[in-house]
Design a protein around this motif. Structure first.
Motif, PDB file in Angstrom:
ATOM      1  N   ASP A   1       1.976   2.734  -3.256  1.00 41.29           N
ATOM      2  CA  ASP A   1       0.927   3.137  -3.939  1.00 41.29           C
ATOM      3  C   ASP A   1       0.368   4.459  -3.486  1.00 41.29           C
ATOM      4  O   ASP A   1      -0.006   5.512  -4.108  1.00 41.29           O
ATOM      5  CB  ASP A   1      -0.206   2.216  -3.829  1.00 41.29           C
ATOM      6  N   ILE A   2       0.336   4.796  -2.159  1.00 44.28           N
ATOM      7  CA  ILE A   2       0.281   6.399  -1.458  1.00 44.28           C
ATOM      8  C   ILE A   2       1.061   6.866  -2.069  1.00 44.28           C
ATOM      9  O   ILE A   2       0.882   8.079  -2.445  1.00 44.28           O
ATOM     10  CB  ILE A   2       0.203   5.832  -0.048  1.00 44.28           C
TER      11      ILE A   2
ATOM     12  N   TYR B   1      -9.399  -3.264  -2.773  1.00 41.24           N
ATOM     13  CA  TYR B   1      -8.416  -2.309  -2.561  1.00 41.24           C
ATOM     14  C   TYR B   1      -8.928  -0.806  -2.418  1.00 41.24           C
ATOM     15  O   TYR B   1      -8.363   0.052  -2.020  1.00 41.24           O
ATOM     16  CB  TYR B   1      -7.393  -2.465  -3.489  1.00 41.24           C
TER      17      TYR B   1
ATOM     18  N   LEU C   1       0.654  -1.246  -0.111  1.00 44.34           N
ATOM     19  CA  LEU C   1       0.072  -0.071  -0.090  1.00 44.34           C
ATOM     20  C   LEU C   1       0.749   1.367   0.003  1.00 44.34           C
ATOM     21  O   LEU C   1       0.460   2.190  -0.588  1.00 44.34           O
ATOM     22  CB  LEU C   1      -1.075   0.099   1.160  1.00 44.34           C
TER      23      LEU C   1
ATOM     24  N   LEU D   1      -7.386   2.820  -0.342  1.00 45.46           N
ATOM     25  CA  LEU D   1      -6.787   3.623  -1.257  1.00 45.46           C
ATOM     26  C   LEU D   1      -7.674   5.029  -0.911  1.00 45.46           C
ATOM     27  O   LEU D   1      -6.561   6.096  -0.864  1.00 45.46           O
ATOM     28  CB  LEU D   1      -6.544   3.262  -2.512  1.00 45.46           C
TER      29      LEU D   1
END
Length: 549
Positions: free
Chosen positions: A316-317, A342, A313, A346
């Motif tokens: 991706d952040i 997801y 994660l 997110l």
């Protein structure tokens, strides 16, 4: 909003003000095309919407409005009250046919609008790991994603098409080890592909290329020491192949962002620091946690494990923060069906960074089953492996694959029948649409000089001509609506109806009538408008408009 709808709303608002001294906003007036055209060209339920505030029966309101609206005699030909209070309109041919001159003048720009108001939007799609061939799920994502960006551009958004290269995860190391094994096997060395490695024939081809280029150079090095070379070579080869396949599929990108670059530029650390400064993280059991439950997640999420490694994660952040830092006002992610869980986390992470929830939109692309000879198939006859995008393009052609994938809403499951997709009959929607365009071109061939741009085409009074004019007039509004919803399937629906209306018109109306040259010229202008609109619509979903079939 198209010009006819705008004009109708304007005169209705004016009539309401005149009859009842009430101000009505433009978006409060609904204009529709009746399913049964015997009722009229357009209809509104304005009288029913006014019944409660005016404390009158809708039918009485409608009758008062009717008398006022009939004063607009240069625009409205007839106005009738129907049912509980609907107002049905028939417009003068001149009002409907003005769209022809608009289309003829705008040509390939017809359908453009400024509904997006230049919103700076980033759309990320496909983003398959560069470890093998693109499969049908990626193909569907490519067709829908690329069509969405075409729509957004047409509707006046400032669009960037982006591909996120997952080149920093363990899957790339597994690919490198697999390639390394294949390279050693080229020299008859007993090195096995790792158990969690990749067995695709593509790595065998890449290993052969490495052998030809470098000889036995890497046999002389320790396996661990040479692994970065295999990683680099394999990544470039797989990515180049992926880019070639997407380009052949008419799917291009403006930006290719490497996950590794997110780490190299310090974006992960920047994102962690920002989240921490905003009080959105805490430590527990030696790990760093993100307070995603504050934004609707069912539990908080670990972003840095107790061993110091980031969870999937975290980059991706950081990647989304990087896109916001580049100035995008809205981000759109098109994910495969396996990413459904997801979405919430997110969205929560984006809000934890300080951005509103609607600054990120995530659309899920469902998988598609490949059907041939009435049965599902998953293996390519050419390779014996999973069916690839390349296989689909070779089997059915780019036009059919793109059209079929774009024709269904992204979040719905679908069966892709390859036999139907290559069938040359009206049962095949892409053939039906393309045949309509080819037929239009055949009619116009050698007669282009007869097509005139005029203020109106008063001889086009046949009901089938009226149906075509109304549908052509809806094009710009359909584009704006499909762009806003990112729903290219709406374009396919529009195309099918336009093709059907044209074929019906052609069967009932003689385009070239020697006894009536003036009518022939106006019908040629209408046919030319159909050609332009149909071509522009097909272009929005990346499908060609052949002039001969």
């Amino acid at each position: 909003m198209n010009q006819i709808e705008l004009n109708l709303k304007t005169v209705i608002i004016k009539a309401v003000k005149s009859c009842f001294d009430v101000d009505v906003e433009m978006d409060q007036v609904v204009i529709e095309i009746p399913r049964d055209t015997s009722f009229g060209d357009y209809a509104t339920n304005a009288a029913m919407r006014l019944a409660k505030p005016l404390k009158k029966r809708p039918v009485d309101i409608a009758n008062e409005l009717k008398e006022e609206l009939l004063k607009e005699s240069d625009f409205i030909r007839t106005c009738e009250v129907a049912g509980p209070g609907f107002l049905n309109f028939r417009l003068h041919t001149a009002s409907l046919s003005k769209v022809i001159s608009t289309v003829l003048q705008m040509q390939d720009r017809y359908g453009e609008s400024n509904s997006g108001n230049h919103l700076k939007i980033n759309v990320e799609y496909v983003s398959a790991n560069p470890t093998g061939d693109l499969h049908p799920g990626h193909a569907r994502g490519a067709a829908i994603g690329d069509s969405c960006t075409r729509l957004l551009k047409k509707a006046g958004y400032d669009v960037t098409r982006e591909y996120y290269i997952n080149d920093a995860g363990n899957q790339i190391n597994n690919m490198a080890k697999s390639l390394q094994a294949r390279y050693y096997q080229e020299f008859n060395k007993d090195v096995a592909v790792p158990e969690d490695g990749y067995n695709g024939v593509d790595l065998i081809d890449i290993a052969k290329a490495m052998k030809e280029e470098f000889g036995d150079t890497y046999l002389l090095e320790d396996l661990n020491e040479s692994l970065p070379a295999f990683r680099s070579y394999g990544l470039k080869a797989e990515l180049d192949k992926l880019k070639r396949d997407l380009e052949a599929f008419r799917c291009e990108f403006d930006v290719w962002t490497s996950e590794q670059s997110i780490y190299d530029r310090g974006m992960v650390e920047k994102a962690i620091n920002r989240l921490t400064e905003m009080g959105m993280t805490y430590e527990k059991d030696g790990a760093l946690w993100l307070k995603t439950t504050e934004y609707g997640d069912d539990k908080d999420r670990v972003i840095v494990k107790s061993n110091g490694l980031n969870t999937y994660l975290m980059p991706d952040i950081a990647y989304h923060l990087d896109k916001y830092d580049r100035g995008y006002e809205k981000l759109v992610d098109l994910f495969g069906a396996d990413h459904h869980g997801y979405i919430v986390r997110l969205h929560a992470a984006i809000q934890a960074l300080g951005y509103p929830s609607d600054a990120l939109e995530i659309k899920i692309i469902q998988m598609a089953r490949m059907i041939k000879d009435g049965e599902e198939f998953k293996l390519s006859k050419r390779t014996g492996k999973a069916v690839s995008l390349r296989d689909l393009m070779e089997e059915a052609g780019v036009d059919a694959v793109r059209y079929y994938f774009a024709s269904r809403a992204a979040d719905t499951h679908m069966d892709f029948d390859l036999d139907a997709a290559v069938k040359k009959s009206n049962d095949n929607p892409v053939y039906y649409a393309q045949y309509a365009h080819a037929r239009v071109c055949s009619i116009l061939r050698g007669k282009e000089d007869l097509v005139e741009v005029k203020d109106s085409y008063d001889l086009l009074t046949h009901p089938k001509e009226t149906d075509l004019l109304k549908h052509i007039n809806e094009f710009s509004e359909m584009v704006a609506d499909a762009a806003k919803e990112m729903a290219p399937n709406k374009v396919c629906n529009y195309i099918q109806k336009l093709a059907s209306l044209f074929h019906t018109f052609y069967n009932e109306c003689k385009v070239l009538d020697e006894s009536n040259p003036d009518l022939s010229k106006e019908r040629l202008a209408l046919v030319s408008a159909v050609k332009i609109t149909l071509k522009n619509a097909l272009e929005l979903i990346g499908v060609s408009a052949p002039e001969r079939m």
